[in-house]
Write an enzyme that holds these catalytic residues in place. Structure first.
Site, PDB file in Angstrom:
ATOM      1  N   ASP A  15       0.850  -1.194   0.000  1.00 45.14           N
ATOM      2  CA  ASP A  15       0.000   0.000   0.000  1.00 45.14           C
ATOM      3  C   ASP A  15       0.884   1.243   0.000  1.00 45.14           C
ATOM      4  O   ASP A  15       1.622   1.495   0.957  1.00 45.14           O
ATOM      5  CB  ASP A  15      -0.892  -0.018   1.250  1.00 45.14           C
ATOM      6  CG  ASP A  15      -2.015   1.008   1.182  1.00 45.14           C
ATOM      7  OD1 ASP A  15      -2.101   1.727   0.167  1.00 45.14           O
ATOM      8  OD2 ASP A  15      -2.798   1.089   2.147  1.00 45.14           O
ATOM      9  N   ASP A 111      -2.757   2.610  -6.331  1.00 42.89           N
ATOM     10  CA  ASP A 111      -1.679   2.675  -5.344  1.00 42.89           C
ATOM     11  C   ASP A 111      -1.626   1.498  -4.382  1.00 42.89           C
ATOM     12  O   ASP A 111      -0.976   1.583  -3.335  1.00 42.89           O
ATOM     13  CB  ASP A 111      -1.785   3.977  -4.546  1.00 42.89           C
ATOM     14  CG  ASP A 111      -3.088   4.069  -3.758  1.00 42.89           C
ATOM     15  OD1 ASP A 111      -4.000   3.269  -4.017  1.00 42.89           O
ATOM     16  OD2 ASP A 111      -3.188   4.956  -2.884  1.00 42.89           O
ATOM     17  N   GLU A 112      -2.273   0.403  -4.696  1.00 48.94           N
ATOM     18  CA  GLU A 112      -2.185  -0.762  -3.813  1.00 48.94           C
ATOM     19  C   GLU A 112      -2.441  -2.049  -4.585  1.00 48.94           C
ATOM     20  O   GLU A 112      -3.127  -2.064  -5.603  1.00 48.94           O
ATOM     21  CB  GLU A 112      -3.187  -0.651  -2.655  1.00 48.94           C
ATOM     22  CG  GLU A 112      -4.631  -0.606  -3.098  1.00 48.94           C
ATOM     23  CD  GLU A 112      -5.603  -0.599  -1.926  1.00 48.94           C
ATOM     24  OE1 GLU A 112      -5.439  -1.441  -1.022  1.00 48.94           O
ATOM     25  OE2 GLU A 112      -6.528   0.229  -1.939  1.00 48.94           O
TER      26      GLU A 112
END
EC number: 2.7.7.7
Length: 417
Positions: A15, A111-112
């Site tokens: 993350d 983003d993860e």
């Protein structure tokens, strides 16, 4: 920590920390150590914080906070407009780095993502592997991240949230009673504020309460999701890490906040028109069609309604989406000033798999439209959506560009396209 957990799987959840702000600081080193925020509508009264650095958070600045309030809390806040091509580039570089360890990488958003590293550990300790991944992302991309390590996706996601920024957390199933269960139920991944409020009505306040709850009662309250979250609260999650999951789309939607609250039907129609155009183009890129259109209206008093319409035939063109959305609008608009409008195509199916009951005339019309849609898509993909602008007449009779409508796209869902 041993390389393999009792389930036989070792899952990492990677993350990125304050991703948009971190990308901006990586791009411009002079921003490092400063309170930085990325905000939509930087020049507008209704601009909101999309993300902010940890330096900004120390002043009380938070995601979704109005820009005026953030500046009041932190007068020296550096506010930047979003640069999506830059974020997409950094995201793809990050996922490429993860795939250098295993092909079992599942992007969840820009983003993860999850990694199944079970078969790639061999002689390596999983904690050492996680540290190496974290350090490489920091050194090569100049971006911080947190990593959760667990025997399944749910626990890995919960673990990655426990230490930020730059944390690495291990969460074993046998530890959930001490680490997970004491947390408030609203802090559980998959349980939002409204769901938590519903659970509170049956005396479920902690994750432990949920884990020990009667599954049937929770299912009666929340439907199928109730059964799922009770299992998750007990650490049960058998979902595999699926590299192709990012291509699964259940809906494609766009929404926009108007510059000024409006009850002007002509102006609102123009907003619906632009939203429908954007949804149609994104459907075309995904090769998808829809047989359910949803309209969202948020009034100036913040009251929000959503209404949907099931269609007899699948649709994908701007004209068809607009017609369905405007029909919903005419039926359900109260006449009060509107703050936000949204249009979403739901119940998506692959264009090749769809069956449409076409008569001769509609078939010819669809066939003629197809080259135009593809041409528009190519132009806008290459030069941006602003390359083709629809106009409205001004008082002098000349067309002007509709630059006063800011479209918010589901960037998290189609960033890899």
């Amino acid at each position: 920590m041993t390389n393999k957990m009792k389930t036989g799987r070792v899952i990492l959840h990677v993350d990125m920390n304050s991703f948009y702000a971190s990308v901006e600081m990586a791009h411009d080193p002079t921003l490092r150590g400063k309170p930085v925020a990325v905000a939509g509508n930087v020049e507008e009264r209704k601009g909101i914080i999309i993300t902010c650095s940890y330096e900004a958070r120390a002043y009380g600045v938070k995601t979704t906070m109005p820009l005026w309030e953030a500046k009041k809390k932190c007068p020296q806040l550096v506010v930047l407009p979003p640069n999506f091509p830059r974020y997409r580039s950094s995201s793809m570089a990050m996922f490429d780095l993860l795939r250098s360890y295993t092909h079992l990488v599942e992007p969840v958003s820009i983003d993860e993502g999850y990694m199944d590293v079970t078969e790639h550990l061999h002689q390596r300790n999983v904690m050492e592997l996680a540290k190496e991944i974290q350090e490489r992302i920091k050194e090569e991309l100049l971006l911080p991240c947190s990593i959760g390590i667990a025997p399944n996706k749910f626990l890995a996601k919960m673990a990655s949230d426990m230490k930020k920024p730059m944390g690495i957390t291990v969460l074993r199933k046998r530890e959930i009673d001490k680490i997970l269960w004491p947390l408030p139920v609203e802090e559980m991944h998959g349980v939002g504020k409204k769901t938590a409020e519903k659970l509170n009505t049956i005396n479920i306040y902690s994750i432990k309460d949920l884990a020990k709850a009667d599954e049937y009662q929770v299912k009666q309250l929340l439907g199928v999701n109730g059964e799922r979250i009770v299992k998750r609260a007990n650490g049960i999650d058998n979902r595999p890490v699926d590299p192709d999951a990012i291509s699964d789309f259940k809906s494609i939607g766009n929404s926009t906040t108007l510059r000024e609250d409006s009850d002007d039907e002509r102006e609102l129609y123009k907003v619906l028109e632009k939203l429908s155009q954007s949804v149609a183009l994104r459907l075309s890129r995904k090769n998808m069609v829809s047989n359910n259109i949803q309209l969202m209206i948020r009034y100036n008093n913040r009251q929000t309604i959503t209404r949907s319409r099931k269609l007899n035939n699948v649709i994908s063109s701007e004209k068809e989406i607009l017609a369905a959305a405007f029909q919903l609008f005419k039926k359900h608009w109260s006449g009060n000033p509107i703050r936000l409008l949204g249009v979403t195509a739901q119940d998506l199916v692959d264009k090749k798999e769809s069956v449409k009951q076409l008569d001769l005339f509609s078939y010819e019309k669809d066939a003629k439209q197809e080259p135009l849609i593809k041409a528009l898509d190519v132009l806008q993909s290459k030069y941006g959506e602003s390359i083709i602008q629809k106009g409205i007449q001004n008082s002098s009779g000349k067309k002007k560009r509709e630059t006063d409508i800011n479209i918010t796209t589901s960037f998290q869902k189609d960033f890899l396209s």
